[in-house]
Scaffold this active site. Structure first.
Site, PDB file in Angstrom:
ATOM      1  N   LYS A 185       1.865  -3.637   7.135  1.00 30.96           N
ATOM      2  CA  LYS A 185       1.993  -3.809   5.678  1.00 30.96           C
ATOM      3  C   LYS A 185       3.444  -3.599   5.233  1.00 30.96           C
ATOM      4  O   LYS A 185       3.931  -4.287   4.325  1.00 30.96           O
ATOM      5  CB  LYS A 185       1.070  -2.835   4.938  1.00 30.96           C
ATOM      6  CG  LYS A 185      -0.412  -3.100   5.097  1.00 30.96           C
ATOM      7  CD  LYS A 185      -0.870  -4.417   4.496  1.00 30.96           C
ATOM      8  CE  LYS A 185      -0.798  -4.437   2.997  1.00 30.96           C
ATOM      9  NZ  LYS A 185      -1.380  -5.702   2.453  1.00 30.96           N
TER      10      LYS A 185
ATOM     11  N   THR B 272       0.838  -1.212   0.000  1.00 30.37           N
ATOM     12  CA  THR B 272       0.000   0.000   0.000  1.00 30.37           C
ATOM     13  C   THR B 272       0.868   1.255   0.000  1.00 30.37           C
ATOM     14  O   THR B 272       2.019   1.224   0.472  1.00 30.37           O
ATOM     15  CB  THR B 272      -0.910   0.015   1.252  1.00 30.37           C
ATOM     16  OG1 THR B 272      -1.520   1.310   1.375  1.00 30.37           O
ATOM     17  CG2 THR B 272      -0.131  -0.259   2.538  1.00 30.37           C
ATOM     18  N   ASP B 273       0.295   2.352  -0.478  1.00 32.45           N
ATOM     19  CA  ASP B 273       1.047   3.621  -0.441  1.00 32.45           C
ATOM     20  C   ASP B 273       1.275   4.097   0.998  1.00 32.45           C
ATOM     21  O   ASP B 273       2.141   4.944   1.246  1.00 32.45           O
ATOM     22  CB  ASP B 273       0.349   4.711  -1.276  1.00 32.45           C
ATOM     23  CG  ASP B 273      -1.029   5.125  -0.779  1.00 32.45           C
ATOM     24  OD1 ASP B 273      -1.528   4.547   0.215  1.00 32.45           O
ATOM     25  OD2 ASP B 273      -1.627   6.038  -1.403  1.00 32.45           O
ATOM     26  N   GLU B 274       0.514   3.538   1.958  1.00 35.82           N
ATOM     27  CA  GLU B 274       0.681   3.976   3.357  1.00 35.82           C
ATOM     28  C   GLU B 274       2.056   3.640   3.904  1.00 35.82           C
ATOM     29  O   GLU B 274       2.475   4.202   4.913  1.00 35.82           O
ATOM     30  CB  GLU B 274      -0.393   3.350   4.255  1.00 35.82           C
ATOM     31  CG  GLU B 274      -1.781   3.794   3.881  1.00 35.82           C
ATOM     32  CD  GLU B 274      -2.701   3.957   5.065  1.00 35.82           C
ATOM     33  OE1 GLU B 274      -2.260   3.849   6.221  1.00 35.82           O
ATOM     34  OE2 GLU B 274      -3.891   4.204   4.826  1.00 35.82           O
TER      35      GLU B 274
ATOM     36  N   TYR C  64      -1.447  -0.353  11.100  1.00 38.15           N
ATOM     37  CA  TYR C  64      -1.782  -1.013   9.823  1.00 38.15           C
ATOM     38  C   TYR C  64      -0.641  -0.822   8.829  1.00 38.15           C
ATOM     39  O   TYR C  64      -0.141  -1.790   8.236  1.00 38.15           O
ATOM     40  CB  TYR C  64      -3.093  -0.441   9.252  1.00 38.15           C
ATOM     41  CG  TYR C  64      -3.238  -0.692   7.766  1.00 38.15           C
ATOM     42  CD1 TYR C  64      -3.495  -1.985   7.274  1.00 38.15           C
ATOM     43  CD2 TYR C  64      -3.108   0.346   6.835  1.00 38.15           C
ATOM     44  CE1 TYR C  64      -3.610  -2.223   5.904  1.00 38.15           C
ATOM     45  CE2 TYR C  64      -3.220   0.115   5.477  1.00 38.15           C
ATOM     46  CZ  TYR C  64      -3.473  -1.168   5.012  1.00 38.15           C
ATOM     47  OH  TYR C  64      -3.572  -1.399   3.657  1.00 38.15           O
TER      48      TYR C  64
HETATM   49  P1  NAD Z   1     -10.795  -5.831   2.685  1.00 40.29           P
HETATM   50  O1  NAD Z   1     -10.663  -5.557   4.133  1.00 40.29           O
HETATM   51  O2  NAD Z   1     -12.019  -5.404   1.958  1.00 40.29           O
HETATM   52  O3  NAD Z   1     -10.631  -7.406   2.432  1.00 40.29           O
HETATM   53  C1  NAD Z   1      -9.658  -8.178   3.073  1.00 40.29           C
HETATM   54  C2  NAD Z   1      -9.999  -9.649   2.816  1.00 40.29           C
HETATM   55  O4  NAD Z   1      -9.006 -10.469   3.433  1.00 40.29           O
HETATM   56  C3  NAD Z   1     -11.353 -10.064   3.405  1.00 40.29           C
HETATM   57  O5  NAD Z   1     -12.077 -10.820   2.466  1.00 40.29           O
HETATM   58  C4  NAD Z   1     -10.975 -10.915   4.612  1.00 40.29           C
HETATM   59  O6  NAD Z   1     -11.927 -11.894   4.946  1.00 40.29           O
HETATM   60  C5  NAD Z   1      -9.659 -11.526   4.121  1.00 40.29           C
HETATM   61  N1  NAD Z   1      -8.810 -11.973   5.228  1.00 40.29           N
HETATM   62  C6  NAD Z   1      -8.452 -11.245   6.340  1.00 40.29           C
HETATM   63  N2  NAD Z   1      -7.678 -11.994   7.140  1.00 40.29           N
HETATM   64  C7  NAD Z   1      -7.519 -13.205   6.531  1.00 40.29           C
HETATM   65  C8  NAD Z   1      -6.818 -14.383   6.855  1.00 40.29           C
HETATM   66  N3  NAD Z   1      -6.100 -14.481   7.999  1.00 40.29           N
HETATM   67  N4  NAD Z   1      -6.868 -15.431   6.003  1.00 40.29           N
HETATM   68  C9  NAD Z   1      -7.585 -15.345   4.849  1.00 40.29           C
HETATM   69  N5  NAD Z   1      -8.289 -14.247   4.484  1.00 40.29           N
HETATM   70  C10 NAD Z   1      -8.257 -13.191   5.322  1.00 40.29           C
HETATM   71  O7  NAD Z   1      -9.484  -5.232   2.009  1.00 40.29           O
HETATM   72  P2  NAD Z   1      -9.255  -4.433   0.638  1.00 40.29           P
HETATM   73  O8  NAD Z   1      -9.547  -3.017   0.858  1.00 40.29           O
HETATM   74  O9  NAD Z   1      -9.894  -5.181  -0.466  1.00 40.29           O
HETATM   75  O10 NAD Z   1      -7.660  -4.573   0.540  1.00 40.29           O
HETATM   76  C11 NAD Z   1      -7.077  -5.720  -0.075  1.00 40.29           C
HETATM   77  C12 NAD Z   1      -5.576  -5.581  -0.044  1.00 40.29           C
HETATM   78  O11 NAD Z   1      -5.192  -4.397  -0.729  1.00 40.29           O
HETATM   79  C13 NAD Z   1      -4.985  -5.474   1.351  1.00 40.29           C
HETATM   80  O12 NAD Z   1      -3.755  -6.178   1.375  1.00 40.29           O
HETATM   81  C14 NAD Z   1      -4.746  -3.978   1.523  1.00 40.29           C
HETATM   82  O13 NAD Z   1      -3.696  -3.738   2.432  1.00 40.29           O
HETATM   83  C15 NAD Z   1      -4.387  -3.581   0.117  1.00 40.29           C
HETATM   84  N6  NAD Z   1      -4.670  -2.190  -0.266  1.00 40.29           N
HETATM   85  C16 NAD Z   1      -5.935  -1.688  -0.125  1.00 40.29           C
HETATM   86  C17 NAD Z   1      -6.208  -0.406  -0.572  1.00 40.29           C
HETATM   87  C18 NAD Z   1      -7.582   0.205  -0.439  1.00 40.29           C
HETATM   88  O14 NAD Z   1      -7.752   1.395  -0.703  1.00 40.29           O
HETATM   89  N7  NAD Z   1      -8.615  -0.548  -0.074  1.00 40.29           N
HETATM   90  C19 NAD Z   1      -5.187   0.371  -1.150  1.00 40.29           C
HETATM   91  C20 NAD Z   1      -3.899  -0.183  -1.253  1.00 40.29           C
HETATM   92  C21 NAD Z   1      -3.663  -1.474  -0.821  1.00 40.29           C
HETATM   93  O1  DAU Z   2      -3.871   4.564   0.942  1.00 46.12           O
HETATM   94  C1  DAU Z   2      -4.213   3.226   0.828  1.00 46.12           C
HETATM   95  C2  DAU Z   2      -5.035   2.831   2.030  1.00 46.12           C
HETATM   96  O2  DAU Z   2      -6.317   3.447   1.861  1.00 46.12           O
HETATM   97  C3  DAU Z   2      -5.212   1.328   2.174  1.00 46.12           C
HETATM   98  O3  DAU Z   2      -3.944   0.751   2.365  1.00 46.12           O
HETATM   99  C4  DAU Z   2      -6.139   1.020   3.358  1.00 46.12           C
HETATM  100  O4  DAU Z   2      -6.363  -0.372   3.459  1.00 46.12           O
HETATM  101  C5  DAU Z   2      -7.457   1.716   3.123  1.00 46.12           C
HETATM  102  O5  DAU Z   2      -8.303   1.517   4.232  1.00 46.12           O
HETATM  103  C6  DAU Z   2      -7.237   3.215   2.894  1.00 46.12           C
HETATM  104  O6  DAU Z   2      -6.773   3.855   4.106  1.00 46.12           O
HETATM  105  P1  DAU Z   2      -7.314   5.307   4.549  1.00 46.12           P
HETATM  106  O7  DAU Z   2      -7.101   5.449   5.998  1.00 46.12           O
HETATM  107  O8  DAU Z   2      -6.796   6.359   3.643  1.00 46.12           O
HETATM  108  O9  DAU Z   2      -8.893   5.101   4.196  1.00 46.12           O
HETATM  109  P2  DAU Z   2     -10.219   5.547   4.984  1.00 46.12           P
HETATM  110  O10 DAU Z   2     -11.355   5.300   4.035  1.00 46.12           O
HETATM  111  O11 DAU Z   2     -10.297   4.951   6.334  1.00 46.12           O
HETATM  112  O12 DAU Z   2     -10.011   7.109   5.149  1.00 46.12           O
HETATM  113  C7  DAU Z   2      -9.829   7.953   4.030  1.00 46.12           C
HETATM  114  C8  DAU Z   2      -9.692   9.374   4.536  1.00 46.12           C
HETATM  115  O13 DAU Z   2     -10.947   9.792   5.092  1.00 46.12           O
HETATM  116  C9  DAU Z   2      -8.680   9.521   5.647  1.00 46.12           C
HETATM  117  O14 DAU Z   2      -7.994  10.756   5.501  1.00 46.12           O
HETATM  118  C10 DAU Z   2      -9.519   9.527   6.916  1.00 46.12           C
HETATM  119  C11 DAU Z   2     -10.808  10.161   6.463  1.00 46.12           C
HETATM  120  N1  DAU Z   2     -12.027   9.693   7.164  1.00 46.12           N
HETATM  121  C12 DAU Z   2     -12.246   8.353   7.215  1.00 46.12           C
HETATM  122  C13 DAU Z   2     -13.351   7.848   7.861  1.00 46.12           C
HETATM  123  C14 DAU Z   2     -13.603   6.367   7.926  1.00 46.12           C
HETATM  124  C15 DAU Z   2     -12.915  10.596   7.740  1.00 46.12           C
HETATM  125  O15 DAU Z   2     -12.714  11.827   7.656  1.00 46.12           O
HETATM  126  N2  DAU Z   2     -14.015  10.110   8.382  1.00 46.12           N
HETATM  127  C16 DAU Z   2     -14.272   8.762   8.482  1.00 46.12           C
HETATM  128  O16 DAU Z   2     -15.301   8.370   9.096  1.00 46.12           O
END
Ligand code: NAD
Ligand code: DAU
Length: 338
Positions: free
Chosen positions: A155, A127-129, A151
């Site tokens: 990662k 992730t970019d985080e 988190y």
């Molecule tokens: P999500 O939380 O929607 O899904 C995660 C999935 O992993 C779920 O289906 C959950 O049941 C499964 N899981 C969790 N623990 C497990 C385990 N121990 N064994 C098997 N399965 C398990 O997540 P997402 O937002 O789809 O993110 C997917 C991946 O992409 C993650 O690795 C996350 O770090 C990365 N990522 C997400 C974002 C974003 O914006 N959502 C951005 C960059 C990277």
């Molecule tokens: O950047 C990639 C990441 O993006 C992924 O690696 C993570 O898995 C994914 O959850 C996401 O992280 P963020 O923390 O950026 O996403 P979130 O949707 O939780 O929050 C986005 C922005 O909105 C952040 O600046 C916090 C803000 N926010 C979030 C929530 C849930 C609010 O202001 N209010 C809220 O209730």
């Protein structure tokens, strides 16, 4: 035609389910196995239309359980490892599952990958985080990692562990670092589906801090297209940023959502900030663009379409928000602000 055995961990989550669906559609020679623990974030409903697809197998299991995950990795030609605990706020409240799944779970898969005989690609979804907050400019793949929440740190640990298995054991690892995704089936704790579904119900949208934090939005379809490209054209041992190029301040995102739904700005409720809240993420994507990838979904259209998708698919999110005990319990404890 002989089929390519593709293992997708976390395929019942948000991005994973989008990837499984697109992979089955785009690759008639792929057999996709989803391995998912079905945590609160993983849902069979996310795969409802492909669960019984003839080229799809669903395995309900934990990546940490080597007896289940090991043989699946050993049989795979391609592993796309999405499975993780993913919500920053939850990691701030309790980090244990993040260390176990994101770090130790990745370790279990990598150990199996060392034994795999036909594995040609192991995509570590990072992730970019991991770069931490960037005040100006854009993070490049070679930049220092400075994760600032549990988190992001879990990662970063998995990201470097995967890389080390390439450097040490020649496991064909590619690490991807994507920016904030949006799209269908995103769990409604994340900002876009939370704010859209709250606004549909005319309830306040809780904006953290001053609302001026910036995220770079990437449509899940564009993310999946990038992964497809990297499976074939990426180089082992390399890291690739995947960013949408759509930097938006949270307060502006919120206004756009409310305006699209015809809801008043008075729904915006400033709440206590997230501890350690990263101010801005921004990715330099020239390395991936050099392979021919470019995002296809303009943010204006993509955001409108996805708001409409949540409005049209209440069957999917309303049961989660109204009856999922994990969801309700979590929001009762969230910084005491709701
Ligand atoms: P999500 O939380 O929607 O899904 C995660 C999935 O992993 C779920 O289906 C959950 O049941 C499964 N899981 C969790 N623990 C497990 C385990 N121990 N064994 C098997 N399965 C398990 O997540 P997402 O937002 O789809 O993110 C997917 C991946 O992409 C993650 O690795 C996350 O770090 C990365 N990522 C997400 C974002 C974003 O914006 N959502 C951005 C960059 C990277
Ligand atoms: O950047 C990639 C990441 O993006 C992924 O690696 C993570 O898995 C994914 O959850 C996401 O992280 P963020 O923390 O950026 O996403 P979130 O949707 O939780 O929050 C986005 C922005 O909105 C952040 O600046 C916090 C803000 N926010 C979030 C929530 C849930 C609010 O202001 N209010 C809220 O209730």
């Amino acid at each position: 035609m002989s089929s390519v055995n593709v293992l997708v961990t976390g395929g019942a989550g948000f991005i994973g389910s989008n990837f499984v669906r697109s992979a089955l559609g785009r690759h008639p020679d792929w057999h996709v196995t989803t391995l998912d623990k079905l945590t609160y974030a993983g849902r069979r409903e996310n795969l409802h239309d492909v669960m019984d697809h003839p080229r799809h197998t669903f395995v309900h299991g934990d990546i940490l359980d080597g007896a289940t995950s090991g043989p699946l990795v050993e049989r795979a030609e391609v592993v796309v490892h999405f499975a993780a605990e993913t919500h920053v706020d939850r990691s701030i409240l309790a980090a244990g599952d993040f260390i176990r799944t994101d770090v130790e779970g990745t370790f279990v898969l990598l150990e199996a990958a060392r034994r795999a005989r036909s594995l040609r690609r192991f995509i570590q979804i990072s992730t970019d985080e991991v770069y931490g907050s960037v005040a100006s400019g854009a993070s490049r793949e070679t930049d220092e990692l400075r994760p600032r929440n549990p988190y992001a740190a879990s990662k970063a640990g998995a990201d470097r562990l995967a890389y080390s298995y390439w450097a040490t054991y020649d496991v064909p690892v590619i690490v991807t670092r994507a920016s904030n995704n949006y799209g269908p089936y995103q769990f409604p704790e994340k900002v876009i589906p939370l704010f859209v579904t709250n606004a549909i119900d005319d309830i306040p949208v809780p904006l953290y801090g001053d609302g001026r934090n910036v995220r770079d939005w990437l449509h899940a379809e564009d993310h999946c297209r990038a992964l497809d490209l990297l499976i074939d054209a990426g180089a082992s041992g390399e890291v690739y940023n995947i960013g949408g190029g759509n930097e938006v301040m949270n307060v502006d995102l919120t206004h756009r959502i409310l305006s699209h739904l015809g809801r008043p700005a008075s729904l915006i409720t400033p709440v206590a900030d997230r501890p350690g809240h990263d101010r801005r993420y921004c990715l330099d994507t020239s390395k991936l663009r050099g392979l021919g990838w470019t995002p296809q979904v303009p943010f204006e259209r993509g955001l409108g379409d996805i708001i409409d998708w949540y409005a049209a698919n209440e069957w999917w999110w309303r049961p989660i928000k109204e009856s999922d005990p994990a969801f309700r319990a979590y929001y009762r404890t969230q910084y005491g602000s709701r």
